[in-house]
Design an enzyme around this catalytic site. Sequence first.
Site, PDB file in Angstrom:
ATOM      1  N   GLY A  17       9.056  -8.750   6.868  1.00 16.15           N
ATOM      2  CA  GLY A  17       9.307  -8.958   5.440  1.00 16.15           C
ATOM      3  C   GLY A  17      10.745  -8.592   5.082  1.00 16.15           C
ATOM      4  O   GLY A  17      11.275  -7.616   5.587  1.00 16.15           O
ATOM      5  N   ASP A 140       7.916  -0.216   2.805  1.00 19.72           N
ATOM      6  CA  ASP A 140       6.714   0.619   2.908  1.00 19.72           C
ATOM      7  C   ASP A 140       7.003   2.060   3.366  1.00 19.72           C
ATOM      8  O   ASP A 140       6.152   2.930   3.208  1.00 19.72           O
ATOM      9  CB  ASP A 140       5.726   0.002   3.907  1.00 19.72           C
ATOM     10  CG  ASP A 140       5.158  -1.317   3.419  1.00 19.72           C
ATOM     11  OD1 ASP A 140       5.328  -1.627   2.233  1.00 19.72           O
ATOM     12  OD2 ASP A 140       4.534  -2.030   4.234  1.00 19.72           O
ATOM     13  N   ARG A 304      10.401  -6.549  -3.587  1.00 19.29           N
ATOM     14  CA  ARG A 304      11.282  -6.737  -2.424  1.00 19.29           C
ATOM     15  C   ARG A 304      12.545  -7.517  -2.774  1.00 19.29           C
ATOM     16  O   ARG A 304      13.432  -7.663  -1.942  1.00 19.29           O
ATOM     17  CB  ARG A 304      10.532  -7.515  -1.335  1.00 19.29           C
ATOM     18  CG  ARG A 304       9.399  -6.774  -0.691  1.00 19.29           C
ATOM     19  CD  ARG A 304       9.242  -7.102   0.779  1.00 19.29           C
ATOM     20  NE  ARG A 304       9.265  -8.493   1.105  1.00 19.29           N
ATOM     21  CZ  ARG A 304       8.266  -9.173   1.679  1.00 19.29           C
ATOM     22  NH1 ARG A 304       7.140  -8.538   1.959  1.00 19.29           N
ATOM     23  NH2 ARG A 304       8.385 -10.435   1.997  1.00 19.29           N
TER      24      ARG A 304
HETATM   25  O1  F6P Z   1       5.863  -4.843   5.026  1.00 19.50           O
HETATM   26  C1  F6P Z   1       6.377  -5.006   3.777  1.00 19.50           C
HETATM   27  C2  F6P Z   1       5.400  -5.696   2.866  1.00 19.50           C
HETATM   28  O2  F6P Z   1       6.069  -5.964   1.649  1.00 19.50           O
HETATM   29  C3  F6P Z   1       4.111  -4.948   2.589  1.00 19.50           C
HETATM   30  O3  F6P Z   1       4.212  -3.952   1.616  1.00 19.50           O
HETATM   31  C4  F6P Z   1       3.183  -6.060   2.184  1.00 19.50           C
HETATM   32  O4  F6P Z   1       1.841  -5.693   2.443  1.00 19.50           O
HETATM   33  C5  F6P Z   1       3.624  -7.196   3.045  1.00 19.50           C
HETATM   34  O5  F6P Z   1       4.971  -6.928   3.401  1.00 19.50           O
HETATM   35  C6  F6P Z   1       3.543  -8.541   2.403  1.00 19.50           C
HETATM   36  O6  F6P Z   1       3.907  -9.489   3.353  1.00 19.50           O
HETATM   37  P1  F6P Z   1       4.293 -11.002   3.062  1.00 19.50           P
HETATM   38  O7  F6P Z   1       5.613 -11.007   2.363  1.00 19.50           O
HETATM   39  O8  F6P Z   1       4.379 -11.619   4.421  1.00 19.50           O
HETATM   40  O9  F6P Z   1       3.213 -11.561   2.211  1.00 19.50           O
END
Ligand code: F6P
Length: 377
Positions: A17, A140, A304
């Site tokens: 991510g 995280d 994010r």
């Molecule tokens: O690992 C970081 C994270 O943002 C987690 O907190 C979350 O569960 C996951 O990635 C979400 O992933 P994606 O962006 O692949 O849906």
Amino acid sequence: MKKIKRSGHIGILTSGGDTPGLNAAIRGLGKSAASDGSFQVIGFRDGFRGLMENRSERLDNKMLSGILTLGGTILGTSRDKPHKMPMGGKYVDMTDVIAENYEKNHLDALVCLGGGGTLKNAYRLSQKGLNIITLPKTIDNDIMGTDVTFGFDTALGIATDAIDRLHSTASSHHRIIIVEIMGHRVGWLALGAGLAGGADAILLPEIPYTIDKLADSILERVSRGKRFSIVAVAEGAINREGANKIKAIEKKMEAAEGEQRSAFKEQIKQLDNEYRGSTIKMADELQKITGLETRVTILGHLQRGGTPSAADRLLATRLGTSAIEYLKKEQYGIMVAVDGERTKPVPMEEVVGKINYVPPDHPWIISARNLETSFGD
Ligand code: F6P
């Protein structure tokens, strides 16, 4: 072990991510490599997939200019794994192709910026003989062996700001507002933002809750004249029933091997799907029990996105520039970890596959309990 030649080539990729601060780390590494001409840096696109497809770009000054404050990653990212690469509808082990491309590009080492999954993939490559260094990034904050990961501070700020904003609307309407915060396995973000934002209840994956205990804490607030409540819930929060079921299977799994072990893993995955991330269902139950109007806000990927905080820029820059120092010393098979104001090399095998859970006696938990914040336990 290969010898690093001056003006050798270093590969860099971002995987998993995206996280605020990735570009600051890329810039820190690239610019410090260029400052004394120690390495030329080649950026691979979209994580391990780009290395497999040999899609790359020289990270020259032009590429590195103006990226310090940018969110995301200029290299692009993916969750594709070298040994399980999605190819035409199935998964294929592309590790050998990746190793060939590493050689073709005359790389002396590969720097992988990523979280726990990236660490596992990078470790596998290092076991195949590639020289690897990783940098710990994830919002995280769940990587062992480092004080903190970059990206966490920015996400913490965004989630805290969200809670601040939800307070005024919850208070005006006399509602319960449940805010779901990222963190599938660990609750650092929900705990940090919940505490900083003054949430009345915080639910974490590490502390299974019961809906009745949570409802009691809210009704108790009502009895004290508090007509609204904010509940900060980690994405992976789980109730006691679900947690007990998973624990029972994990126990059976300890002695299991082969197919039986895979079957248990599958059962756990199903229970995870059934019990975690059920914030909306939980909100319905809470509304029924308390009789109070309840709303849910899922922060999701907002946490994010966007500009990295100053703390994350500093941290990512420190890690990126330190990586070059370790590469010059030919220290491979390591994660560059944060150790107070310094960085330290941590052997990947010491931390791979481990998760940095919130300990039940962590000072943030103790502070929250002292404030009578409910954990629903
Ligand atoms: O690992 C970081 C994270 O943002 C987690 O907190 C979350 O569960 C996951 O990635 C979400 O992933 P994606 O962006 O692949 O849906």
